[in-house]
Design an enzyme around this catalytic site. Structure first.
Site, short mmCIF file in Angstrom:
data_model
loop_
_atom_site.label_atom_id
_atom_site.label_comp_id
_atom_site.label_asym_id
_atom_site.label_seq_id
_atom_site.Cartn_x
_atom_site.Cartn_y
_atom_site.Cartn_z
N CYS A 50 0.81 -1.22 0.00
CA CYS A 50 0.00 0.00 0.00
C CYS A 50 0.84 1.26 0.00
CB CYS A 50 -0.95 0.01 1.20
SG CYS A 50 -0.11 0.13 2.79
N ARG A 52 4.45 1.17 -1.22
CA ARG A 52 5.69 1.04 -1.98
C ARG A 52 5.49 0.17 -3.22
NH1 ARG A 52 9.87 0.22 0.85
NH2 ARG A 52 8.83 0.48 2.85
N GLU A 114 6.12 -2.49 11.87
CA GLU A 114 4.93 -3.31 11.59
C GLU A 114 5.35 -4.64 10.96
OE1 GLU A 114 3.49 -4.06 8.48
OE2 GLU A 114 4.82 -2.92 7.16
#
Length: 427
Positions: A50, A52, A114
């Site tokens: 979302c 890269r 993350e």
């Protein structure tokens, strides 16, 4: 072959540019195949998330490889190269290795630390293997990156907060406990959103998707209620929180739809799609809190100590990976040296047969065995030592010295390194 990365991410471009180069799975496949089929490239893989779009490749020439990859990226995304070039970053060889490792551990993520990126790297590897655009070199790199990601999360608390783009976004819209949520989409991001909402105490979760069967499968696996995409306006009116994460190329939730549904009451909208799903004008509606990917860039995950520890791990693993590559790079020289020595022994034994034809078989065998043992002993220390030395920076120069000292034919050395000589690898 050398590693090359050409990419664009939230660190090099704003969301207006990122949504122009966003790739769905079909486009990512098209890009990987097109890159792999260019003259300078032997292997390719595409990491599309979302925030890269990155092309990983092995190339025999840096400038030719970079030019080919950037031209194809422009062609597949439809963004003119002149508009794309200023936002692209390029990493080569050790820089490419270090960059992928930083990506895999979450240091380069929008939400630092993350863990979703590990699954995305794994999916990139799986797709590349399936397409046969990934062979030995990229497979080694991506497999090692996955191990680095696992090590970082095992040895540090980089993802102890459990934060993701979704969880950070839900916090930004005011939380979700006790709220009635609508999710538009049924992909991996929607799955993460549903799990986060249901586990975190949302009052209800409704999932809508263009492909209704996929929405049903998601609710069967995680929970919630599936509805048809056509029923979104009615579902919006029943919700006070919406998460939109489709792969659509245009607006999915218009300003009018959200205005009619919110009716001035507090209403959270989280748009984690790229391109964006929600009309930006929705942010001006009274009571509506709209959060997009652009609002989440740079959100912290792990502590500063954890981040420093992870940086150390990336440095160690990059050095270890490069050391292994350097050591492997001298193997063709060692093989060529031993092959040359074997040919010399065979030649001298043939000469001995002509000079002393009366030797019986046992005598000849003992002479041959003795000569080969002497040659092996003479070569043992130089070949073992050159492998050890090659693991250090500058190590390959020892292989160059070995080739010069023994006057090895470069063509013979090169032949050992060709894909065919390595067992018919994909070229």
């Amino acid at each position: 072959m050398s590693y090359l990365v050409v990419g664009i991410s939230h660190r090099s471009a704003d969301i207006n540019v990122l949504e122009r180069v966003a790739l769905d799975p079909d486009a990512a496949t098209k890009l990987a195949l097109a890159v792999q089929n260019t003259p300078a490239v032997t292997e390719s893989a595409v990491l599309a998330t979302c925030n890269r779009t990155e092309v990983y490749a092995t190339v025999d020439r840096f400038h030719a490889g970079m030019d080919e990859v950037t031209a194809i990226l422009s062609d597949v995304t439809g963004v003119p190269l002149i508009d794309l070039a200023e936002h692209l970053y390029v990493h080569f060889e050790e820089g490419a290795v270090a960059h992928l490792f930083q990506v895999a551990v979450g240091l380069d993520s929008m939400i630092v630390g993350e863990s979703q990126i590990v699954g995305q790297v794994k999916e990139t590897l799986r797709v590349g293997q399936e397409l046969e655009t990934i062979a030995t070199d990229l497979n080694a790199l991506l497999q090692h990156a996955l191990r680095v990601g696992k090590r970082a999360r095992t040895e540090t608390g980089i993802d102890s907060a459990g934060r993701s783009v979704v969880s950070a976004g839900l916090e930004a819209v005011g939380g979700f406990e006790g709220r009635r949520a609508l999710i538009v989409g049924a992909g991996s991001m929607a799955s993460l959103a549903a799990q986060t909402l249901l586990n975190g105490g949302a009052a209800s979760v409704v999932i809508a998707n263009r492909n209704y069967e996929r929405a049903v499968l998601l609710t069967e696996r995680i929970g919630g209620t599936a509805i048809q995409l056509a029923n979104v306006p009615d579902a919006l009116a029943e919700a006070d929180l919406v998460v939109s994460c489709t792969g659509a190329r245009g607006v999915v939730l218009t300003e009018e739809m959200i205005r009619n549904a919110s009716d001035g009451r507090p209403f959270g909208v989280l748009d984690v799609a790229l391109p964006r799903d929600v009309a930006p004008e929705a942010a001006r509606i009274p009571g509506v809190r709209l959060v997009t990917l652009a609002d989440l860039a740079g959100t912290a995950g792990g502590s500063e100590d954890d981040i420093e520890d992870v940086r150390r791990i990336v440095g160690e693993e990059t050095a270890a990976f490069e050391g292994t590559r350097r050591a492997a790079s001298v193997a063709p020289t060692v093989v060529a040296l031993r092959a040359m020595a074997s040919e010399l022994v065979d030649s001298e034994l043939a000469r001995l047969d002509r000079r002393l034809p009366g030797l019986d078989e046992n005598e000849r065998h003992e002479v041959a065995r003795t000569i080969r043992r002497v040659v092996d002993k003479v070569l043992h220390n130089p070949t073992v030592r050159v492998k050890e030395l090659a693991a250090d920076p500058g190590g390959p120069t020892y292989a160059n010295a070995l080739r010069e000292l023994f006057a090895l034919d470069q063509a013979t050395v090169d032949a050992v390194t060709t894909p065919k000589a390595r067992g018919g690898e994909h070229a």
